[in-house]
Design a protein around this motif. Structure first.
Motif, PDB file in Angstrom:
ATOM      1  N   TRP A 152       0.886  -1.192   0.125  1.00  0.00           N
ATOM      2  CA  TRP A 152      -0.031   0.058  -0.081  1.00  0.00           C
ATOM      3  C   TRP A 152       0.835   1.193  -0.020  1.00  0.00           C
ATOM      4  N   ILE A 153       1.396   1.607  -0.985  1.00  0.00           N
ATOM      5  CA  ILE A 153       2.153   2.654  -1.319  1.00  0.00           C
ATOM      6  C   ILE A 153       1.718   3.998  -0.742  1.00  0.00           C
ATOM      7  N   ASP A 154       0.539   4.239  -1.282  1.00  0.00           N
ATOM      8  CA  ASP A 154      -0.131   5.521  -0.757  1.00  0.00           C
ATOM      9  C   ASP A 154      -1.519   5.236  -0.419  1.00  0.00           C
ATOM     10  N   ASP A 160      -4.940   3.384  -7.891  1.00  0.00           N
ATOM     11  CA  ASP A 160      -3.887   4.211  -8.738  1.00  0.00           C
ATOM     12  C   ASP A 160      -2.618   3.496  -9.114  1.00  0.00           C
ATOM     13  N   PRO A 161      -1.923   3.532 -10.008  1.00  0.00           N
ATOM     14  CA  PRO A 161      -0.604   3.096 -10.230  1.00  0.00           C
ATOM     15  C   PRO A 161       0.429   3.809  -9.513  1.00  0.00           C
ATOM     16  N   CYS A 162       1.490   3.425  -9.183  1.00  0.00           N
ATOM     17  CA  CYS A 162       2.463   4.193  -8.774  1.00  0.00           C
ATOM     18  C   CYS A 162       3.294   5.058  -9.757  1.00  0.00           C
ATOM     19  N   LEU A 163       3.900   5.973  -9.456  1.00  0.00           N
ATOM     20  CA  LEU A 163       4.703   6.952 -10.547  1.00  0.00           C
ATOM     21  C   LEU A 163       6.328   6.990  -9.953  1.00  0.00           C
ATOM     22  N   PRO A 164       6.779   5.972 -10.770  1.00  0.00           N
ATOM     23  CA  PRO A 164       8.257   5.759 -10.211  1.00  0.00           C
ATOM     24  C   PRO A 164       9.011   7.111  -9.687  1.00  0.00           C
ATOM     25  N   TYR A 206       2.722  -0.251 -10.184  1.00  0.00           N
ATOM     26  CA  TYR A 206       1.942  -0.221 -11.432  1.00  0.00           C
ATOM     27  C   TYR A 206       2.071  -1.630 -12.155  1.00  0.00           C
ATOM     28  N   TYR A 207       3.075  -2.510 -11.884  1.00  0.00           N
ATOM     29  CA  TYR A 207       3.077  -3.786 -12.610  1.00  0.00           C
ATOM     30  C   TYR A 207       2.225  -4.879 -11.882  1.00  0.00           C
ATOM     31  N   PHE A 208       1.456  -4.560 -10.996  1.00  0.00           N
ATOM     32  CA  PHE A 208       0.560  -5.463 -10.453  1.00  0.00           C
ATOM     33  C   PHE A 208      -0.476  -5.835 -11.655  1.00  0.00           C
ATOM     34  N   GLU A 209      -0.815  -7.213 -11.498  1.00  0.00           N
ATOM     35  CA  GLU A 209      -1.771  -7.538 -12.604  1.00  0.00           C
ATOM     36  C   GLU A 209      -3.144  -7.226 -11.737  1.00  0.00           C
ATOM     37  N   LEU A 210      -4.188  -7.636 -12.589  1.00  0.00           N
ATOM     38  CA  LEU A 210      -5.523  -7.130 -12.211  1.00  0.00           C
ATOM     39  C   LEU A 210      -5.973  -8.000 -10.867  1.00  0.00           C
ATOM     40  N   ASN A 211      -5.580  -9.365 -10.834  1.00  0.00           N
ATOM     41  CA  ASN A 211      -6.029  -9.949  -9.837  1.00  0.00           C
ATOM     42  C   ASN A 211      -5.299  -9.756  -8.273  1.00  0.00           C
ATOM     43  N   GLN A 212      -4.121  -9.292  -8.709  1.00  0.00           N
ATOM     44  CA  GLN A 212      -3.299  -8.640  -7.387  1.00  0.00           C
ATOM     45  C   GLN A 212      -4.034  -7.237  -6.832  1.00  0.00           C
ATOM     46  N   VAL A 213      -4.240  -6.454  -8.005  1.00  0.00           N
ATOM     47  CA  VAL A 213      -4.789  -5.251  -7.456  1.00  0.00           C
ATOM     48  C   VAL A 213      -6.203  -5.487  -6.929  1.00  0.00           C
ATOM     49  N   HIS A 214      -7.050  -6.522  -7.049  1.00  0.00           N
ATOM     50  CA  HIS A 214      -8.140  -6.881  -6.666  1.00  0.00           C
ATOM     51  C   HIS A 214      -8.228  -7.354  -5.239  1.00  0.00           C
ATOM     52  N   ASP A 215      -7.087  -8.289  -5.153  1.00  0.00           N
ATOM     53  CA  ASP A 215      -6.821  -8.638  -3.657  1.00  0.00           C
ATOM     54  C   ASP A 215      -6.301  -7.681  -2.725  1.00  0.00           C
ATOM     55  N   GLU A 216      -5.780  -6.642  -3.140  1.00  0.00           N
ATOM     56  CA  GLU A 216      -5.137  -5.767  -2.278  1.00  0.00           C
ATOM     57  C   GLU A 216      -6.295  -4.844  -1.805  1.00  0.00           C
ATOM     58  N   VAL A 217      -7.153  -4.257  -2.912  1.00  0.00           N
ATOM     59  CA  VAL A 217      -8.179  -3.443  -2.823  1.00  0.00           C
ATOM     60  C   VAL A 217      -9.266  -4.283  -1.419  1.00  0.00           C
ATOM     61  N   GLU A 218      -9.465  -5.504  -1.817  1.00  0.00           N
ATOM     62  CA  GLU A 218     -10.474  -6.132  -0.810  1.00  0.00           C
ATOM     63  C   GLU A 218      -9.682  -6.229   0.556  1.00  0.00           C
ATOM     64  N   ASN A 219      -8.301  -6.420   0.521  1.00  0.00           N
ATOM     65  CA  ASN A 219      -7.536  -6.278   1.982  1.00  0.00           C
ATOM     66  C   ASN A 219      -7.772  -5.124   2.710  1.00  0.00           C
ATOM     67  N   VAL A 220      -7.670  -3.917   1.892  1.00  0.00           N
ATOM     68  CA  VAL A 220      -8.110  -2.773   2.514  1.00  0.00           C
ATOM     69  C   VAL A 220      -9.413  -2.449   3.046  1.00  0.00           C
ATOM     70  N   GLU A 221     -10.712  -2.971   2.194  1.00  0.00           N
ATOM     71  CA  GLU A 221     -11.977  -2.948   2.634  1.00  0.00           C
ATOM     72  C   GLU A 221     -12.221  -3.713   3.722  1.00  0.00           C
ATOM     73  N   VAL A 262      11.831  -3.072 -10.171  1.00  0.00           N
ATOM     74  CA  VAL A 262      11.755  -1.712 -11.158  1.00  0.00           C
ATOM     75  C   VAL A 262      12.070  -0.562 -10.529  1.00  0.00           C
ATOM     76  N   ARG A 263      12.514  -0.526  -9.059  1.00  0.00           N
ATOM     77  CA  ARG A 263      12.748   0.705  -8.450  1.00  0.00           C
ATOM     78  C   ARG A 263      13.843   1.465  -9.277  1.00  0.00           C
ATOM     79  N   LYS A 264      13.622   2.788  -9.331  1.00  0.00           N
ATOM     80  CA  LYS A 264      14.300   3.695 -10.227  1.00  0.00           C
ATOM     81  C   LYS A 264      15.147   4.816  -9.287  1.00  0.00           C
ATOM     82  N   TYR A 265      14.547   4.901  -8.064  1.00  0.00           N
ATOM     83  CA  TYR A 265      15.295   6.029  -6.991  1.00  0.00           C
ATOM     84  C   TYR A 265      15.244   5.174  -5.550  1.00  0.00           C
ATOM     85  N   PRO A 266      16.336   5.451  -4.942  1.00  0.00           N
ATOM     86  CA  PRO A 266      16.350   4.838  -3.749  1.00  0.00           C
ATOM     87  C   PRO A 266      15.345   5.342  -2.707  1.00  0.00           C
TER      88      PRO A 266
END
Length: 332
Positions: free
Chosen positions: A226-228, A284-288, A251-266, A302-306
């Motif tokens: 849950w980045i943000d 929302d997808p993260c913006l690197p 941003y690279y999460f597949e739809l099923n992963q997004v759905h699972d995380e959303v349900e976890n928050v709910e 895929v982290r671009k910045y520390p």
């Protein structure tokens, strides 16, 4: 829970009728306008308890096509009606007090009237305390408002006894009207407080307590994925709550992963917040270039910045409609 709410509001209604009779009898035998103020407020108690019973019945009805968020807001309306009735009673008391100043009446049987008012005040105080506690326990503004109103009535009754006692000891009957006007201003103020809370609820004013509770729950169950969380709103519908929020995920999460995380928050919010809770999550997808600096995902491929900081979630930044990349938080 709804059955318990109805039980307590019925108790309040029955007790209010009994005390109404006692107080008007006390006014009848004494002729005291100060005691009349207490009796008139008891009329408000009876009317308010009756309307409160209807509002609790209606708020318990399931959602339908015309009321997709349920009927819980009727409890705010009920509290507002009670507040308006209290204000009207206070205004009428002032009117009666002015008449009594112009045409003073000798008072009778004050000691016996004081005993009756004291007994009814004690009963109101005990019942009001119970209703306020049950209102918080069941997350019912109607029960809580009714309880606070009865406790206010009890306080005014005991202050009234002191005032009538002074009148009895001094023989200055004009003080009866003076005390009545003082009590009426106190009554009007309490009516205003109830109306203010009612309007705030009907206008979906932010409820700090509910918002803080949601923030606490999310912080206690926070996951690295849950980045943000931002643009979070908590709306109150009587004893029910509706939560909207935006959840930033990798941003690279597949739809099923997004759905699972959303349900976890709910699930976290629905299971840990009081009352019935409905949660809507926008993903929302993260913006690197903006999120990597505070992203808590471990071993991100895929982290671009520390990672340089951790955003502390609070009611202020979580309610804003923007990601937290601009936040200046404590460095890790």
């Amino acid at each position: 829970m709804n059955k318990a709410k109805r039980h307590w509001i019925i108790v309040s209604f029955v007790v209010s009728i009994i005390l109404l009779i006692i107080k008007f009898y006390s006014f009848h035998i004494t002729g005291s306008k100060a005691i009349l103020t207490d009796a008139l407020e008891s009329i408000v108690n009876v009317v308010a308890s009756g309307f409160a019973f209807y509002s609790i019945y209606l708020s318990a009805q399931p959602r339908d096509q015309n009321h997709p968020y349920g009927h819980g807001k009727i409890e705010f309306f009920s509290a507002g009606i009670e507040g308006v009735l209290i204000i009207l009673a206070g205004i009428f008391i002032i009117y009666q007090s002015i008449i009594a100043l112009v045409y003073p009446v000798e008072l009778q049987m004050l000691p016996f009237g004081m005993v009756l008012v004291g007994a009814s005040g004690l009963a109101n105080g005990v019942l009001g305390k119970l209703l306020a506690q049950k209102g918080k326990e069941y997350h019912s503004l109607t029960l809580e408002a009714d309880g606070k109103h009865l406790m206010t009535d009890a306080i005014s009754s005991f202050v009234l006894i002191l005032g009538v006692g002074v009148i009895y000891l001094t023989g200055y009957y004009i003080l009866d009207s003076v005390f009545s006007m003082i009590f009426s201003m106190y009554i009007i103020y309490n009516g205003y407080i109830l109306v203010r809370r009612s309007v705030a609820g009907l206008m979906d004013e932010r409820n700090p307590a509910s918002m803080e509770w949601a923030v606490k729950v999310l912080n206690q169950n926070r996951k690295n994925n849950w980045i943000d969380i931002h643009n979070m709103r908590v709306q109150q519908y009587g004893g029910d709550k509706h939560v909207d929020l935006h959840l930033t995920l990798p941003y690279y999460f597949e739809l099923n992963q997004v759905h699972d995380e959303v349900e976890n928050v709910e699930d976290v919010l629905e299971e840990n917040m009081p009352g019935n809770v409905e949660v809507f999550v926008h993903a929302d997808p993260c913006l690197p270039e903006k999120c990597c600096h505070y992203c808590q995902v471990k071993n991100c491929a895929v982290r671009k910045y520390p990672k340089s900081k951790k955003i502390i979630w609070n009611a202020s930044n979580m309610s804003k409609n923007q990601k937290h990349y601009h936040e200046l938080s404590d460095a890790l």
